[in-house]
Design an enzyme around this catalytic site. Sequence first.
Site, short mmCIF file in Angstrom:
data_model
loop_
_atom_site.label_atom_id
_atom_site.label_comp_id
_atom_site.label_asym_id
_atom_site.label_seq_id
_atom_site.Cartn_x
_atom_site.Cartn_y
_atom_site.Cartn_z
N THR A 158 -47.18 -48.30 -67.86
CA THR A 158 -46.98 -49.51 -67.29
C THR A 158 -48.07 -49.49 -66.01
O THR A 158 -48.35 -48.51 -65.55
CB THR A 158 -45.67 -49.51 -66.68
N GLU A 175 -47.14 -50.17 -63.08
CA GLU A 175 -46.46 -49.51 -62.06
C GLU A 175 -46.86 -48.10 -61.58
O GLU A 175 -46.76 -47.71 -60.45
CB GLU A 175 -44.93 -49.43 -62.06
N TYR A 232 -38.76 -44.32 -61.55
CA TYR A 232 -39.09 -44.70 -62.79
C TYR A 232 -40.77 -44.72 -62.89
O TYR A 232 -41.19 -44.07 -63.82
CB TYR A 232 -38.78 -46.11 -62.94
N LYS A 292 -43.05 -42.33 -65.35
CA LYS A 292 -44.20 -42.92 -66.27
C LYS A 292 -45.49 -42.43 -66.17
O LYS A 292 -46.25 -42.04 -67.02
CB LYS A 292 -44.05 -44.50 -66.41
P1 NAD Z 1 -36.05 -51.31 -72.73
O1 NAD Z 1 -35.29 -50.71 -71.73
O2 NAD Z 1 -35.56 -52.71 -72.95
O3 NAD Z 1 -35.90 -50.48 -74.12
C1 NAD Z 1 -36.00 -49.02 -73.97
C2 NAD Z 1 -35.69 -48.52 -75.44
O4 NAD Z 1 -35.67 -47.29 -75.53
C3 NAD Z 1 -34.10 -48.77 -75.77
O5 NAD Z 1 -34.09 -49.28 -77.35
C4 NAD Z 1 -33.45 -47.62 -75.68
O6 NAD Z 1 -32.41 -47.39 -76.49
C5 NAD Z 1 -34.60 -46.49 -76.14
N1 NAD Z 1 -34.61 -45.24 -75.71
C6 NAD Z 1 -34.16 -44.95 -74.41
N2 NAD Z 1 -34.08 -43.73 -74.08
C7 NAD Z 1 -34.41 -43.10 -75.28
C8 NAD Z 1 -34.46 -41.71 -75.60
N3 NAD Z 1 -34.27 -40.79 -74.94
N4 NAD Z 1 -34.88 -41.52 -77.08
C9 NAD Z 1 -34.87 -42.70 -77.95
N5 NAD Z 1 -34.83 -44.00 -77.62
C10 NAD Z 1 -34.66 -43.94 -76.26
O7 NAD Z 1 -37.55 -51.19 -72.33
P2 NAD Z 1 -38.89 -52.03 -72.28
O8 NAD Z 1 -38.63 -53.18 -71.34
O9 NAD Z 1 -38.68 -52.65 -73.67
O10 NAD Z 1 -40.11 -51.28 -72.16
C11 NAD Z 1 -40.60 -50.54 -73.29
C12 NAD Z 1 -41.55 -49.69 -72.83
O11 NAD Z 1 -42.68 -50.42 -71.98
C13 NAD Z 1 -41.22 -48.55 -71.63
O12 NAD Z 1 -42.00 -47.49 -71.78
C14 NAD Z 1 -41.91 -49.21 -70.42
O13 NAD Z 1 -41.98 -48.40 -69.32
C15 NAD Z 1 -43.00 -49.97 -70.70
N6 NAD Z 1 -43.22 -51.05 -70.20
C16 NAD Z 1 -42.40 -52.26 -69.94
C17 NAD Z 1 -42.68 -53.53 -69.14
C18 NAD Z 1 -41.78 -54.39 -69.08
O14 NAD Z 1 -42.15 -55.49 -68.36
N7 NAD Z 1 -40.45 -54.55 -69.57
C19 NAD Z 1 -44.15 -53.38 -68.85
C20 NAD Z 1 -44.90 -52.34 -68.97
C21 NAD Z 1 -44.57 -51.37 -69.70
O1 DAU Z 2 -44.89 -53.89 -64.10
C1 DAU Z 2 -44.24 -53.59 -65.31
C2 DAU Z 2 -42.83 -53.21 -64.97
O2 DAU Z 2 -42.14 -54.39 -64.94
C3 DAU Z 2 -42.33 -52.33 -66.24
O3 DAU Z 2 -43.03 -51.16 -66.26
C4 DAU Z 2 -40.67 -52.21 -65.92
O4 DAU Z 2 -40.15 -51.36 -67.14
C5 DAU Z 2 -40.07 -53.65 -66.03
O5 DAU Z 2 -38.56 -53.24 -65.59
C6 DAU Z 2 -40.62 -54.36 -64.92
O6 DAU Z 2 -40.48 -53.61 -63.46
P1 DAU Z 2 -40.07 -54.94 -62.16
O7 DAU Z 2 -39.33 -53.87 -61.12
O8 DAU Z 2 -41.21 -55.68 -61.94
O9 DAU Z 2 -39.02 -55.84 -63.17
P2 DAU Z 2 -37.71 -56.59 -62.58
O10 DAU Z 2 -37.29 -57.67 -63.65
O11 DAU Z 2 -36.48 -55.58 -62.44
O12 DAU Z 2 -37.81 -57.26 -61.37
C7 DAU Z 2 -39.13 -58.31 -61.26
C8 DAU Z 2 -39.24 -58.62 -59.76
O13 DAU Z 2 -37.96 -59.18 -59.46
C9 DAU Z 2 -39.05 -57.61 -58.72
O14 DAU Z 2 -39.90 -57.85 -57.53
C10 DAU Z 2 -37.85 -57.23 -58.35
C11 DAU Z 2 -37.10 -58.86 -58.23
N1 DAU Z 2 -35.94 -58.87 -58.72
C12 DAU Z 2 -35.35 -58.40 -59.91
C13 DAU Z 2 -34.06 -58.40 -60.12
C14 DAU Z 2 -33.25 -57.78 -61.46
C15 DAU Z 2 -34.93 -59.69 -57.98
O15 DAU Z 2 -35.34 -60.69 -57.06
N2 DAU Z 2 -33.73 -59.94 -58.22
C16 DAU Z 2 -33.03 -59.54 -59.34
O16 DAU Z 2 -31.84 -59.56 -59.58
#
Ligand code: NAD
Ligand code: DAU
Length: 339
Positions: free
Chosen positions: A125, A127, A153, A157
């Site tokens: 990520t 982050e 978090y 990562k």
């Molecule tokens: P998510 O929380 O929606 O999904 C995570 C999945 O991993 C779930 O299906 C959960 O059951 C599974 N999981 C959790 N712990 C586990 C374990 N111990 N063993 C096996 N499975 C397990 O997450 P996401 O938003 O889809 O993110 C996926 C990946 O991408 C993560 O590694 C996250 O750090 C990375 N990422 C997310 C974002 C974003 O914006 N969501 C951006 C950049 C990177």
């Molecule tokens: O940048 C990549 C990351 O983006 C991933 O690595 C993480 O897994 C993913 O969860 C996401 O992290 P953020 O913290 O940026 O996402 P989130 O959706 O939690 O929040 C986005 C922004 O919105 C952040 O500045 C916090 C704000 N926020 C979030 C929530 C849930 C609010 O203002 N209100 C809320 O209720």
Amino acid sequence: MKIIVTGGAGFIGGNFVHYMLKEHPEYQIICLDKLTYAGNMETLEPVMDNPNFTFVKADIADRDAVYALFEKEKPDVVVNFAAESHVDRSITDPGIFLQTNIIGTGVLLDACRIYGIKRYHQVSTDEVYGDLPLDRPDLFFTEETPLHTSSPYSASKASADLLVMAYHRTYGLPTTISRCSNNYGPYHFPEKLIPLMIANALKDKPLPVYGKGENVRDWLYVEDHCRAIDMIIHKGRVGEIYNIGGHNERTNLQVVKTVLKELGKSEDLITYVTDRPGHDRRYAIDPAKIHAELGWEPLTLFDEGIKKTVKWYLENREWWEHIISGDYQQYYEKMYKNR
Ligand code: NAD
Ligand code: DAU
């Protein structure tokens, strides 16, 4: 080609499973997922009958289960999405983030080392780079930006990334890492900003914006992320890190107002609540490397992507209503009541 996709029942992993089965119908995809609160079999329902898809419920940190799966399947590629992914949860309960994100990654790397692999890809990520100041729009994260994490978090990562790099250097494991900005799109768990705001607005509930809503995120449509990973596992150079992002920065307030406009709801629903501790101010990816080396660029711009996303949540109410009607309610109370 046989690929183990960990975390494939989650948001991005689920989209990746769908994407790969569509783009490479001859590949075998094995999803390994623990099915935590964030894992959802309804996300995988459309592919459960596909003969090239297998689901295995297991924890990536369970060495015996992971080794047994590798011994049986002998995968060519592993793409590790499995993680605890929500920053707010990492602030209230960091331990599970260390267990899954660090120990779990270590177990997967050991399995790759022992059983052999053509490629291990770590989904990381942006982050891990920390944040950028709001008043320096000229600054971006490159692959050379030092790691500088803010939350449990992001620290977990970054630790996983360091393990991946160490296994490449010490054992010659053929690894790649991608660091993507914020994703949005279908199957996004409603604890995250965009789906939370859509769900609340549809129920005319307050939209909780942290602080003043001035923090900036760099949004990418999830399918563009999936395509980037597909390109990296096929054409990316071993040992390399690739940033993924589409130069699409928005303040949180801009995002929330866009969602409200798409839904035809009033901005009066916006409620400012106590800020997230250690809240990262701005993320902004420089994607020059992946563009130059692999020719990747985003295909879905934000205006179109947010329309598609809102439409998906309107057409798939059951998917997210099942989630918010269960344990999620307790989470919401704990996180937002008296905030
Ligand atoms: P998510 O929380 O929606 O999904 C995570 C999945 O991993 C779930 O299906 C959960 O059951 C599974 N999981 C959790 N712990 C586990 C374990 N111990 N063993 C096996 N499975 C397990 O997450 P996401 O938003 O889809 O993110 C996926 C990946 O991408 C993560 O590694 C996250 O750090 C990375 N990422 C997310 C974002 C974003 O914006 N969501 C951006 C950049 C990177
Ligand atoms: O940048 C990549 C990351 O983006 C991933 O690595 C993480 O897994 C993913 O969860 C996401 O992290 P953020 O913290 O940026 O996402 P989130 O959706 O939690 O929040 C986005 C922004 O919105 C952040 O500045 C916090 C704000 N926020 C979030 C929530 C849930 C609010 O203002 N209100 C809320 O209720």
